[in-house]
Design a protein around this motif. Structure first.
Motif, PDB file in Angstrom:
ATOM      1  N   ARG A 214       0.842  -1.264  -0.133  1.00  0.00           N
ATOM      2  CA  ARG A 214      -0.169   0.092  -0.039  1.00  0.00           C
ATOM      3  C   ARG A 214       0.989   1.087  -0.104  1.00  0.00           C
ATOM      4  NH1 ARG A 214      -1.793  -2.365   4.414  1.00  0.00           N
ATOM      5  NH2 ARG A 214      -0.938  -0.769   5.772  1.00  0.00           N
TER       6      ARG A 214
ATOM      7  N   GLU B 259       0.926   4.796   1.282  1.00  0.00           N
ATOM      8  CA  GLU B 259       0.119   5.598   2.309  1.00  0.00           C
ATOM      9  C   GLU B 259       0.840   7.085   2.371  1.00  0.00           C
ATOM     10  OE1 GLU B 259      -0.316   3.649   6.027  1.00  0.00           O
ATOM     11  OE2 GLU B 259      -1.677   2.139   5.180  1.00  0.00           O
TER      12      GLU B 259
ATOM     13  N   GLY C 205      -1.155   8.487   6.648  1.00  0.00           N
ATOM     14  CA  GLY C 205      -2.212   7.509   7.385  1.00  0.00           C
ATOM     15  C   GLY C 205      -3.292   7.098   6.204  1.00  0.00           C
ATOM     16  N   GLN C 206      -3.374   7.677   5.203  1.00  0.00           N
ATOM     17  CA  GLN C 206      -4.525   7.256   4.116  1.00  0.00           C
ATOM     18  C   GLN C 206      -3.634   6.673   3.044  1.00  0.00           C
ATOM     19  OE1 GLN C 206      -6.100  10.914   2.642  1.00  0.00           O
ATOM     20  NE2 GLN C 206      -8.221   9.761   2.053  1.00  0.00           N
ATOM     21  N   THR C 207      -4.375   5.538   2.583  1.00  0.00           N
ATOM     22  CA  THR C 207      -4.004   4.651   1.227  1.00  0.00           C
ATOM     23  C   THR C 207      -4.236   5.635  -0.110  1.00  0.00           C
ATOM     24  OG1 THR C 207      -4.438   2.591   2.392  1.00  0.00           O
ATOM     25  CG2 THR C 207      -4.252   2.600   0.037  1.00  0.00           C
ATOM     26  N   VAL C 208      -3.231   5.846  -0.624  1.00  0.00           N
ATOM     27  CA  VAL C 208      -3.468   6.361  -2.028  1.00  0.00           C
ATOM     28  C   VAL C 208      -2.980   5.804  -3.343  1.00  0.00           C
ATOM     29  CG1 VAL C 208      -2.715   8.674  -0.685  1.00  0.00           C
ATOM     30  CG2 VAL C 208      -1.089   7.457  -2.049  1.00  0.00           C
TER      31      VAL C 208
END
Length: 144
Positions: A34, A36, A39-42
């Motif tokens: 992943r 990230e 903290g956000q999956t991009v």
């Protein structure tokens, strides 16, 4: 040597999500990470661990994808740099990245990470990529 579970640099973190045993059509182990940011999956990055001619010629040893809402921010380039560093740590001295000729964003990522366009190749009619409508691949090589 096992690859790290995660690596971070420049605000982008790669987190190992899955390990795939060799299976057709790629026939080499694949690590899926992943990508990230804060903290956000991009997106995701795939490392294909092998040295087959099909891998170097058509599939590439690193693949990446960034979700549309996060494109154009350098996330793919940073993730790809991290992926290359891990490949180097696994003993690779060069890595092949391929993309479709019309994918200008992916071609820019290749150039940003220091990859050099070696050639554009036609996909053979019997190849799985051809069956999915892909007719050519740009082949980039980067020394790590």
């Amino acid at each position: 040597m096992m690859p790290p579970e995660s690596v971070s640099r420049g605000g982008v973190t790669l987190c190992l999500d899955e390990y795939f045993e060799p299976r057709p059509p790629i026939d080499v182990p694949v690590l899926r990470y992943r990508i990230e940011v804060a903290g956000q999956t991009v997106g995701e990055l795939r490392r294909r661990l092998g040295e087959t001619s099909d891998l170097r010629r058509y599939f590439g040893q690193i693949g990446y994808e960034v979700q549309p809402a996060f494109r154009g921010r350098g996330h793919a380039s940073m993730a790809c740099r991290q992926g290359l560093a891990v490949m180097q740590g696994l003993g690779y001295d060069e890595v092949w990245i391929t993309c479709n000729p019309e994918n200008r964003a992916s071609r820019r990522v290749c150039e940003k990470v220091g990859a050099v366009l070696v050639e554009t190749v036609d996909i053979p009619a019997g190849h799985v990529m051809y069956q999915h409508g892909i007719r050519q691949k740009c082949r980039y090589r980067v020394r790590v």
